[in-house]
Design a protein around this motif. Structure first.
Motif, mmCIF file in Angstrom:
data_model
loop_
_atom_site.group_PDB
_atom_site.id
_atom_site.type_symbol
_atom_site.label_atom_id
_atom_site.label_comp_id
_atom_site.label_asym_id
_atom_site.label_seq_id
_atom_site.Cartn_x
_atom_site.Cartn_y
_atom_site.Cartn_z
ATOM 1 N N TRP A 152 23.865 -6.335 -37.151
ATOM 2 C CA TRP A 152 23.868 -7.735 -37.576
ATOM 3 C C TRP A 152 23.640 -8.550 -36.185
ATOM 4 O O TRP A 152 23.383 -9.726 -36.060
ATOM 5 C CB TRP A 152 25.268 -8.035 -37.498
ATOM 6 C CG TRP A 152 26.128 -9.298 -38.141
ATOM 7 C CD1 TRP A 152 25.748 -10.155 -39.271
ATOM 8 C CD2 TRP A 152 26.523 -10.093 -37.443
ATOM 9 N NE1 TRP A 152 26.159 -11.001 -39.154
ATOM 10 C CE2 TRP A 152 26.573 -11.266 -37.319
ATOM 11 C CE3 TRP A 152 27.152 -9.527 -35.657
ATOM 12 C CZ2 TRP A 152 27.437 -12.248 -36.979
ATOM 13 C CZ3 TRP A 152 27.821 -10.850 -35.636
ATOM 14 C CH2 TRP A 152 28.120 -12.394 -35.876
ATOM 15 N N SER A 156 21.533 -11.220 -35.756
ATOM 16 C CA SER A 156 21.602 -12.544 -36.039
ATOM 17 C C SER A 156 21.152 -13.352 -34.707
ATOM 18 O O SER A 156 20.846 -15.207 -34.655
ATOM 19 C CB SER A 156 23.493 -12.856 -35.662
ATOM 20 O OG SER A 156 24.105 -12.057 -37.236
ATOM 21 N N TYR A 157 20.795 -12.315 -33.736
ATOM 22 C CA TYR A 157 20.950 -13.623 -32.373
ATOM 23 C C TYR A 157 19.223 -13.469 -31.639
ATOM 24 O O TYR A 157 18.706 -13.906 -30.583
ATOM 25 C CB TYR A 157 21.883 -13.596 -31.810
ATOM 26 C CG TYR A 157 23.505 -13.652 -31.762
ATOM 27 C CD1 TYR A 157 23.822 -15.482 -31.429
ATOM 28 C CD2 TYR A 157 23.901 -13.381 -32.903
ATOM 29 C CE1 TYR A 157 24.757 -15.807 -32.139
ATOM 30 C CE2 TYR A 157 25.221 -13.397 -32.663
ATOM 31 C CZ TYR A 157 25.242 -14.354 -32.342
ATOM 32 O OH TYR A 157 27.255 -14.845 -32.769
ATOM 33 N N GLU A 160 15.539 -12.722 -36.910
ATOM 34 C CA GLU A 160 16.065 -12.621 -38.527
ATOM 35 C C GLU A 160 16.020 -11.091 -39.305
ATOM 36 O O GLU A 160 14.393 -10.625 -38.656
ATOM 37 C CB GLU A 160 16.005 -13.769 -39.264
ATOM 38 C CG GLU A 160 16.570 -13.637 -41.107
ATOM 39 C CD GLU A 160 15.786 -14.076 -41.959
ATOM 40 O OE1 GLU A 160 15.960 -14.156 -43.404
ATOM 41 O OE2 GLU A 160 15.745 -15.578 -41.719
#
Length: 440
Positions: A152, A156-157, A160
């Protein structure tokens, strides 16, 4: 309004307490493991083997590819990792169907929370990655839950679906007491050396300019090429080429062209590295050189003839260490230098050489001081620009043992932590400290 402010205040207090408790549980006052492995002639062999196998595997067009490492090779990697990053201690133990990974990292924090200890167990799996319970300090977390969290965060960072794609690449994991093997299948867009992917990576490199301003590096590189072409007599010492690029940096500084002395010195050294080292270094920086056929021939000739202390091998050790410091760290550069010498001490090699090691440490220290701070950069720039002989760059090699075989090394020096070996390193460093450019 007051009620709302109180709620916000209570919320932040709760968050702060949760973070403090988590850090207190995750960080500890002692390391869970002590260093078990050292760089040696044997570990040099293991590191070389795993590197060669990795290159051969990645060149293969077969899918899935199979990445393998034996217990001895993992021990060699742990030894090198600790030498390159002294704050990092690691150990991997292979058993039937499982691998136990222990890591302790020393942090610049108070004694009570100085160590980050991580324990992970990877299980054999016929599909994907299977982690057992993960321990971070005294925190106990479900392994597959940790995988989901990392996936995740990555998605997210970073990008994608990036984390998901990486996890999906892992087909299977096979573990025995002798080796661990991981089957990996690359996505279709990364197979067959997809050109758009390659160009995308290069575009990302050019965008971030991790290793300096490409235009400034190109200026120094072209100036170096012109200097070589216009010189009536070929220069035979690396000291002369160093003096030229730093003299150019000094002129740009005096003319007010330089925005940063550190970046100017980095560009000058990088240009020198790109000229005298293999082409692979240019992949890290960008498209710099644009040499004609005659210029390429001249470059190859100089790479094989330019010397330091009247030796080509010493010049190569010096400039390679400059490169490793520019693209890495001092500890990693010194560790790679030691690993190379231990590799040479094996059968068929030229033997362990403390002369080579001094050239390694000199190149590392020069690059570090030239790019450490604006004050240090100015001092180094002025000293190197005024070089008139090699004695101002590297001490004499007299008294530094060379050609030491593995057997002789272990008989006399034992290992890298022995007093005899550490005494030799101290002798080398004291010699370097007598030269102005290496003083702080």
């Amino acid at each position: 309004m007051k009620v709302w402010l109180k709620r916000v205040l209570y919320f932040f207090i709760l968050v702060f307490v949760c973070i403090a408790v988590t850090l207190f549980m995750a960080l500890q006052s002692f390391p869970h493991i002590q260093p078990k492995h050292q760089i040696s002639a044997n570990s040099a062999i293991e590191n070389k083997r795993i590197a060669q196998r990795l290159v051969q595997t990645l060149k293969s067009n077969q899918q899935p590819i199979r990445l393998q490492a034996t217990q001895a090779e993992l021990n060699g990697l742990s030894a090198f990792g600790h030498r390159a990053i002294p704050q990092l201690i690691s150990d991997v133990t292979l058993v039937n169907d499982s691998a136990f990974i222990n890591v302790s990292l020393v942090l610049p924090l108070p004694e009570m929370i100085k160590y980050l200890n991580i324990e992970v167990m990877i299980n054999s799996s016929k599909q994907g990655l299977d982690l057992d319970t993960v321990y971070i300090g005294s925190l106990e977390l479900p392994g597959n839950g940790v995988i989901k969290i990392v996936e995740w965060i990555t998605n997210s960072y970073i990008k994608e679906e990036f984390g998901t794609s990486l996890l999906n690449m892992i087909d299977n994991v096979d573990i025995s007491p002798k080796r661990i093997a991981v089957g990996i299948t690359f996505p279709e867009n990364l197979q067959n050396k997809n050109i758009s992917t390659k160009e995308g990576l290069f575009a990302l490199r050019d965008q971030f300019e991790i290793y300096g301003d490409v235009e400034i590096i190109r200026f120094y590189h072209q100036s170096l090429v012109d200097f070589i072409e216009l010189s009536p007599v070929a220069k035979h010492s690396m000291a002369e080429y160093l003096a030229f690029v730093f003299g150019l940096a000094q002129q740009r500084n005096l003319a007010g062209v330089s925005d940063s002395l550190v970046e100017e010195n980095r560009a000058a050294l990088t240009a020198l590295v790109l000229y005298f080292c293999p082409d692979q270094f240019e992949l890290l920086v960008g498209d710099i050189s644009n040499l004609s056929v005659s210029q390429l021939k001249q470059r190859i000739k100089l790479q094989a003839s330019v010397k330091l202390r009247n030796r080509v091998d010493i010049q190569k050790h010096f400039i390679y260490s400059v490169a490793l410091q520019l693209f890495g760290t001092s500890a990693a550069s010194n560790a790679i230098g030691e690993l190379k010498e231990f590799s040479d001490s094996n059968k068929g090699g030229s033997g362990f050489s403390f002369a080579d090691l001094m050239a390694d440490r000199a190149g590392t220290r020069l690059a570090m001081l030239a790019t450490n701070s604006e004050e240090s950069a100015l001092r180094t720039q002025n000293l190197i620009a005024e070089l008139s002989n090699e004695a101002q760059l590297l001490p004499e090699l007299i008294g530094l043992p060379e050609g030491i075989t593995q057997k002789k090394f272990e008989q006399y020096y034992r290992d890298i932590d022995s007093l005899v070996y550490q005494s030799m390193l101290l002798t080398i460093d004291k010699r370097l400290q007598k030269i102005a450019v290496y003083q702080e």
